[in-house]
Design an enzyme around this catalytic site. Structure first.
Site, short mmCIF file in Angstrom:
data_model
loop_
_atom_site.label_atom_id
_atom_site.label_comp_id
_atom_site.label_asym_id
_atom_site.label_seq_id
_atom_site.Cartn_x
_atom_site.Cartn_y
_atom_site.Cartn_z
N GLU A 264 0.85 -1.19 0.00
CA GLU A 264 0.00 0.00 0.00
C GLU A 264 0.89 1.25 0.00
O GLU A 264 1.93 1.28 0.67
CB GLU A 264 -0.87 -0.01 1.27
CG GLU A 264 -1.74 1.23 1.45
CD GLU A 264 -2.35 1.30 2.85
OE1 GLU A 264 -3.42 1.91 2.98
OE2 GLU A 264 -1.74 0.76 3.79
N LYS A 325 -9.70 0.04 -1.56
CA LYS A 325 -9.88 -0.22 -0.13
C LYS A 325 -11.30 0.13 0.30
O LYS A 325 -11.80 1.22 0.04
CB LYS A 325 -8.86 0.61 0.65
CG LYS A 325 -8.77 0.32 2.13
CD LYS A 325 -7.64 1.17 2.71
CE LYS A 325 -7.37 0.87 4.17
NZ LYS A 325 -6.25 1.68 4.70
N CYS A 376 -4.23 -3.12 4.44
CA CYS A 376 -3.90 -2.57 5.76
C CYS A 376 -4.95 -2.86 6.82
O CYS A 376 -5.32 -4.00 7.04
CB CYS A 376 -3.62 -1.07 5.63
SG CYS A 376 -2.60 -0.40 6.97
#
Length: 523
Positions: A264, A325, A376
């Protein structure tokens, strides 16, 4: 005088609850003492037993706030006020737990209702506000303990229930009101759960096929918030690390991967719109001759908006599949009530454009293998993991950027959560971080590779491909809904019982020559 006496009765319980919260915080990484959970839970119950609901709220708040202050001190990198605000917010959920637990403890089946109510509390913290913060679940502490293997069967909510239940059993053994028979049963049940879990064997074998993947950790030029202004350097670091990998492949000292994974924020500059960033990515892709999963921040879909994405960049066809995301971090990647807050909190201007959540899971078929991409913090959300596994993911990928929190304990906590996801899903997890921790986690949660922090690290792994489902992924969200429902049922029964007591439903005092009948205790 009466107030001083009341304070003298309440204060020791608050102190015990605060100590329990601190102990529970130390159960997690980077301290890693998971069995403190079965000390902290009984201590909290001891502080809650036999007090009023109002005092229970105060005791629960002391526990919860302390718990989160110990668990997430890394948020002070953003600001001490942010860490305190989060601890107070999350602590209020445990204040509500304390409020109702005072009554649930009076039920006959309190040993069932209390751990169910705990899971309901965790469900609430993982859901609201702003999508929730599922970082404080009991299950996360057991990535390196035999009890953690149960996650493959009952999932993360089920494991939290089991951990809370073991704590309840410990309290039942020590509780004054427990009879000898109940204490004996509780002791045997607790030992059976703990020692029985050590007999569980989880396979790390695949379905006969393997894939080679390279995790590239290019490192960042600064720590804390410093890295934010050096986006081009971060991209070039990952490009150079990938070029070095290809040199080793050509020299015969390294396996040629089938896929290369960048983390990321390996580029914070939109590669669709910036020629230099696109050229850096394409140089790396053409050098290795295999697809690279690039972590990129892209502009749009609207003005002053962006998305955190994973883009499959093919050496022939260029950028293709893309995952955005789904759970951006509030006050980290976007600002709730942006227009109202920005004029008063200037620090929030550092966040920049508003991150817009993506739609749909990160299921990515690449050269005959289906990967599940997770970015994440969102790996802590059950629905994200369930969606990619049920979408056919044979290998899980976590693209992450923990540079802001390097050296604070947050990367270790996230790595432990990732290990639990490997156990729960029965999938190998490949982790690529900008600055650490990158690594490879086997389907049983054991660690094949774990990088250091703030170093360059490139690791090529041969990992098994799996199609089968664990019982946990087959059940999906049902354990959480059922256990939460049980917790709410116990709460309702406790409130009904309380209302009956306050309404005078109990038997009147017997006459001097009569025999008192035993009071019935509701379930």
């Amino acid at each position: 005088m009466d107030r001083l006496k009341a304070l003298g009765r309440v204060l020791p319980r608050v102190v015990v609850a605060v100590a329990a919260g601190a102990l529970l915080g130390f159960a997690f990484e980077p301290h890693d003492h998971p069995w403190l959970t079965i000390v902290a839970v009984p201590l909290l119950l001891a502080a809650l037993d036999g007090i009023s609901m109002k005092v229970g709220f105060l005791v629960g708040a002391g526990f919860g706030i302390t718990y989160y202050l110990v668990l997430v001190p890394w948020l002070s990198v953003i600001g001490g006020d942010a860490a305190i605000a989060l601890a107070v917010l999350e602590g209020l959920f445990y204040a509500v737990f304390g409020l109702f637990a005072t009554q649930v403890l009076k039920l006959r089946l309190w040993m069932l209702w209390i751990p169910a109510l705990w899971v309901a509390t965790e469900f609430a913290t993982a859901s609201v506000p702003f999508g929730g913060f599922p970082w404080g679940r009991l299950a996360w502490a057991f990535s390196d303990a035999s009890l953690g293997k149960l996650a493959a069967y009952v999932g993360i909510p089920g494991l939290s229930f089991v951990v809370a239940f073991v704590g309840v059993l410990v309290y039942a053994v020590l509780r004054r009101a427990s009879g000898l028979r109940l204490r004996a049963v509780a002791l045997v049940a607790g030992l059976a759960i703990v020692f029985g879990s050590s007999l569980i064997h989880l396979s790390i074998e695949g379905d006969g096929k393997t894939v080679k993947a390279a995790m590239v950790q290019g490192n960042v030029p600064g720590k804390g918030l410093e890295f934010l202004g050096r986006a081009r350097t971060v991209t070039k670091n990952h490009m150079n690390a990938t070029l070095d990998l290809e040199k080793r492949v050509q020299a015969g000292t390294e396996m040629k991967p089938d896929l290369v994974i960048w983390p990321e924020n390996s580029t914070d500059i939109d590669p669709y719109k910036d020629d230099e960033t696109r050229a850096d990515i394409e140089e790396a892709v053409h050098a290795v001759g295999v697809p690279i999963l690039v972590g990129a921040v892209t502009e749009g879909p609207g003005p002053n908006e962006r998305q955190t994405t994973g883009i499959v960049w093919d050496p022939v066809t260029g950028p293709g599949q893309r995952y955005a995301k789904r759970h951006p971090v509030p006050f980290g990647e976007y600002i709730p009530f942006r227009n109202q807050l920005l004029p008063y909190i200037k620090r929030l201007e550092m966040i920049g454009a508003q991150t817009v959540p993506g739609v749909g899971p990160g299921v990515m078929p690449i050269n005959g293998v289906t990967y599940g991409d997770v970015i994440c913090f969102e790996l802590a959300y059950d629905n994200v993991i369930q969606d990619v596994v049920k979408g056919g993911a044979q290998v899980l990928i976590v693209q992450t950027n923990n540079a802001t929190y390097g050296g604070t304990g947050q990367p270790e906590q996230q790595f432990a959560i990732t290990r639990m996801r490997a156990i729960e899903t029965g999938r190998t997890v490949l982790i690529a971080s900008t600055s650490g921790i990158s690594g490879v986690i086997r389907p049983d949660g054991t660690v094949e590779h774990k990088s250091g922090q703030f170093v360059s690290d490139v690791y090529v792994a041969t990992v098994p491909i799996r199609d089968g489902q664990t019982l946990a992924t087959t059940l999906g969200g049902w354990p959480q809904w059922i256990i939460t429902g049980l917790g709410l049922l116990g709460l309702v029964l406790a409130l009904v019982n309380r209302r009956r007591r306050r309404g005078g439903d109990q038997e009147p005092p017997p006459a001097p020559d009569s025999t008192r009948t035993r009071e019935k205790v509701p379930a």
